[in-house]
Scaffold this motif. Structure first.
Motif, PDB file in Angstrom:
ATOM      1  N   SER A   1       6.908  14.399 -11.738  1.00 60.98           N
ATOM      2  CA  SER A   1       8.327  14.157 -11.513  1.00 60.98           C
ATOM      3  C   SER A   1       8.776  13.067 -12.608  1.00 60.98           C
ATOM      4  CB  SER A   1       8.768  13.363 -10.205  1.00 60.98           C
ATOM      5  OG  SER A   1       8.540  14.322  -9.032  1.00 60.98           O
TER       6      SER A   1
ATOM      7  N   ALA B   1       2.197   8.938  -6.145  1.00 59.11           N
ATOM      8  CA  ALA B   1       2.407  10.354  -5.793  1.00 59.11           C
ATOM      9  C   ALA B   1       3.249  10.693  -6.944  1.00 59.11           C
ATOM     10  CB  ALA B   1       2.277  10.437  -4.253  1.00 59.11           C
ATOM     11  N   LEU B   2       4.413  10.238  -6.729  1.00 62.37           N
ATOM     12  CA  LEU B   2       5.291  10.637  -7.534  1.00 62.37           C
ATOM     13  C   LEU B   2       5.008  10.823  -9.093  1.00 62.37           C
ATOM     14  CD1 LEU B   2       8.424  10.930  -6.732  1.00 62.37           C
ATOM     15  CD2 LEU B   2       8.903   8.703  -7.487  1.00 62.37           C
TER      16      LEU B   2
ATOM     17  N   THR C   1      -4.905   3.448   0.179  1.00 61.85           N
ATOM     18  CA  THR C   1      -5.954   3.388   1.241  1.00 61.85           C
ATOM     19  C   THR C   1      -6.524   2.131   1.038  1.00 61.85           C
ATOM     20  OG1 THR C   1      -6.185   5.867   0.913  1.00 61.85           O
ATOM     21  CG2 THR C   1      -7.414   4.614   2.699  1.00 61.85           C
TER      22      THR C   1
ATOM     23  N   ARG D   1      -5.872   7.457  -6.703  1.00 59.51           N
ATOM     24  CA  ARG D   1      -5.580   7.901  -5.428  1.00 59.51           C
ATOM     25  C   ARG D   1      -5.958   6.856  -4.519  1.00 59.51           C
ATOM     26  NH1 ARG D   1      -5.160  14.026  -3.906  1.00 59.51           N
ATOM     27  NH2 ARG D   1      -4.378  12.832  -2.080  1.00 59.51           N
TER      28      ARG D   1
ATOM     29  N   ARG E   1       2.123  11.433 -10.194  1.00 62.34           N
ATOM     30  CA  ARG E   1       0.902  12.252 -10.362  1.00 62.34           C
ATOM     31  C   ARG E   1       1.577  13.715 -10.180  1.00 62.34           C
ATOM     32  NH1 ARG E   1      -2.378   9.860  -7.202  1.00 62.34           N
ATOM     33  NH2 ARG E   1      -1.422  10.673  -5.203  1.00 62.34           N
ATOM     34  N   HIS E   2       2.867  13.953  -9.339  1.00 65.72           N
ATOM     35  CA  HIS E   2       3.272  15.161  -9.277  1.00 65.72           C
ATOM     36  C   HIS E   2       4.297  15.868 -10.346  1.00 65.72           C
ATOM     37  CE1 HIS E   2       1.135  16.421  -5.725  1.00 65.72           C
ATOM     38  NE2 HIS E   2       1.266  15.061  -5.120  1.00 65.72           N
TER      39      HIS E   2
ATOM     40  N   ASP F   1       1.228   3.675  -3.101  1.00 67.02           N
ATOM     41  CA  ASP F   1       0.589   5.185  -2.930  1.00 67.02           C
ATOM     42  C   ASP F   1       1.889   6.252  -3.299  1.00 67.02           C
ATOM     43  OD1 ASP F   1       0.313   7.513  -0.963  1.00 67.02           O
ATOM     44  OD2 ASP F   1      -1.795   6.682  -1.706  1.00 67.02           O
ATOM     45  N   LYS F   2       3.090   5.738  -2.701  1.00 68.73           N
ATOM     46  CA  LYS F   2       4.000   6.804  -3.005  1.00 68.73           C
ATOM     47  C   LYS F   2       4.567   6.941  -4.610  1.00 68.73           C
ATOM     48  CE  LYS F   2       3.839   7.825   1.231  1.00 68.73           C
ATOM     49  NZ  LYS F   2       3.256   8.997   1.567  1.00 68.73           N
TER      50      LYS F   2
ATOM     51  N   ALA G   1       0.910  -1.323   0.076  1.00 70.68           N
ATOM     52  CA  ALA G   1      -0.141  -0.030  -0.139  1.00 70.68           C
ATOM     53  C   ALA G   1       1.024   1.249   0.055  1.00 70.68           C
ATOM     54  CB  ALA G   1      -0.863   0.075   1.085  1.00 70.68           C
ATOM     55  N   VAL G   2       1.964   1.259   0.805  1.00 71.24           N
ATOM     56  CA  VAL G   2       2.744   2.583   0.647  1.00 71.24           C
ATOM     57  C   VAL G   2       3.656   2.413  -0.287  1.00 71.24           C
ATOM     58  CG1 VAL G   2       4.945   3.352   1.946  1.00 71.24           C
ATOM     59  CG2 VAL G   2       3.104   2.149   3.183  1.00 71.24           C
ATOM     60  N   VAL G   3       4.025   1.529  -0.783  1.00 71.57           N
ATOM     61  CA  VAL G   3       4.883   1.481  -2.251  1.00 71.57           C
ATOM     62  C   VAL G   3       4.080   2.132  -3.378  1.00 71.57           C
ATOM     63  CG1 VAL G   3       6.113   0.135  -3.757  1.00 71.57           C
ATOM     64  CG2 VAL G   3       6.574  -0.128  -1.335  1.00 71.57           C
TER      65      VAL G   3
END
Lengths: 124, 121
Positions: free
Chosen positions: A52, A46-47, A67, A63, A49-50, A42-43, A38-40
């Motif tokens: 990078s 996020a990377l 969760t 998104r 999406r923003h 999600d992060k 879940a952490v991997v």
């Protein structure tokens, strides 16, 4: 009560309890593995999406994946404790329990989690 | 096979089962610690790379998870020795306080993690 090949009586009950605990712990590790994923997921999303990683786009509908996976992991761990308690009582009473329902639910949750993972991976 | 031989055999299997259980606890504790590191590292990484996210939340969560892992590890060792004594006395009791503690810690931190991922990220 003699059971062939198992030593009989007190020792069998002890070993059944210990085996039950190990099963709970194994399910716990599955839940924790889902939390790690879940952490991997999600992060990394996020990377992306923003911006990078500019070439990859993301609709933003990804998104909830992190969760969702974390929630499934929590449900799995809570559910595994229920299974553990049911089994523990049955072992105490010396009743063999061929229940498949708790395990079906747990594996069902796991299947949903795998599906979420598959979708999240495919959409990146 | 005499009675005492049978008794020795049974005890050996219980002791070995007890040790396997300790190892299972150890793997679970390591999984908790691993999750703690992943949470804190990813949080810091994301913050460094693009300035989003909360470093504090991920660090706190990570530390709590590591502490939970250490607690689980310590509890399991206590349980191992307790169970070993009970097995030797032929009076093994299935206590659930350790398992309940582990599940409560993990579920609590898992919910916190789900909220953290929902809010940030």
């Amino acid at each position: 009560m003699q059971q062939r090949g198992r030593g009989g009586g007190e020792g069998v009950r002890t070993r059944d309890h210990l085996a039950n605990v190990r099963t709970l712990l194994a399910w716990n590790r599955v839940g924790l593995a889902l939390l790690v994923l879940a952490v991997v997921v999600d992060k990394l999303q996020a990377l992306v999406r923003h911006g990078s990683i500019v070439e990859l786009g993301s609709s933003g509908a990804d998104r909830p994946a992190g969760t969702l996976l974390a929630s499934l992991g929590v449900l799995l761990i809570a559910g595994s404790f229920l299974r553990f308690e049911l089994a523990r009582r049955a072992i105490e009473r010396g009743v063999f329990r061929p229940r498949v329902a708790p395990d079906l639910v747990l594996f069902g949750l796991l299947a949903v989690a795998v599906a979420v993972l598959a979708v999240a991976t495919a959409r990146v | 096979m005499t009675d005492s031989d049978g008794l020795r055999d049974r005890r050996a299997r219980e002791h070995l089962a007890n040790e396997r259980t300790l190892l299972a606890w150890t793997r679970t504790a390591l999984a908790l610690i691993g999750l703690g590191f992943v949470v804190s590292r990813f949080g810091i990484f994301l913050r460094e790379v693009q300035g989003t996210g909360s470093k504090t939340a991920s660090t706190v969560l990570g530390i709590l998870l590591i502490v939970a892992g250490l607690v689980a590890g310590s509890v399991s060792v206590l349980r191992f020795f307790r169970a070993r004594a009970q097995i030797e006395a032929g009076d093994y009791r299935a206590e659930v306080w350790a398992e309940l503690l582990l599940v409560c810690m993990t579920v609590g931190l898992g919910i916190a993690l789900a909220i953290y991922l929902g809010v940030t990220g």
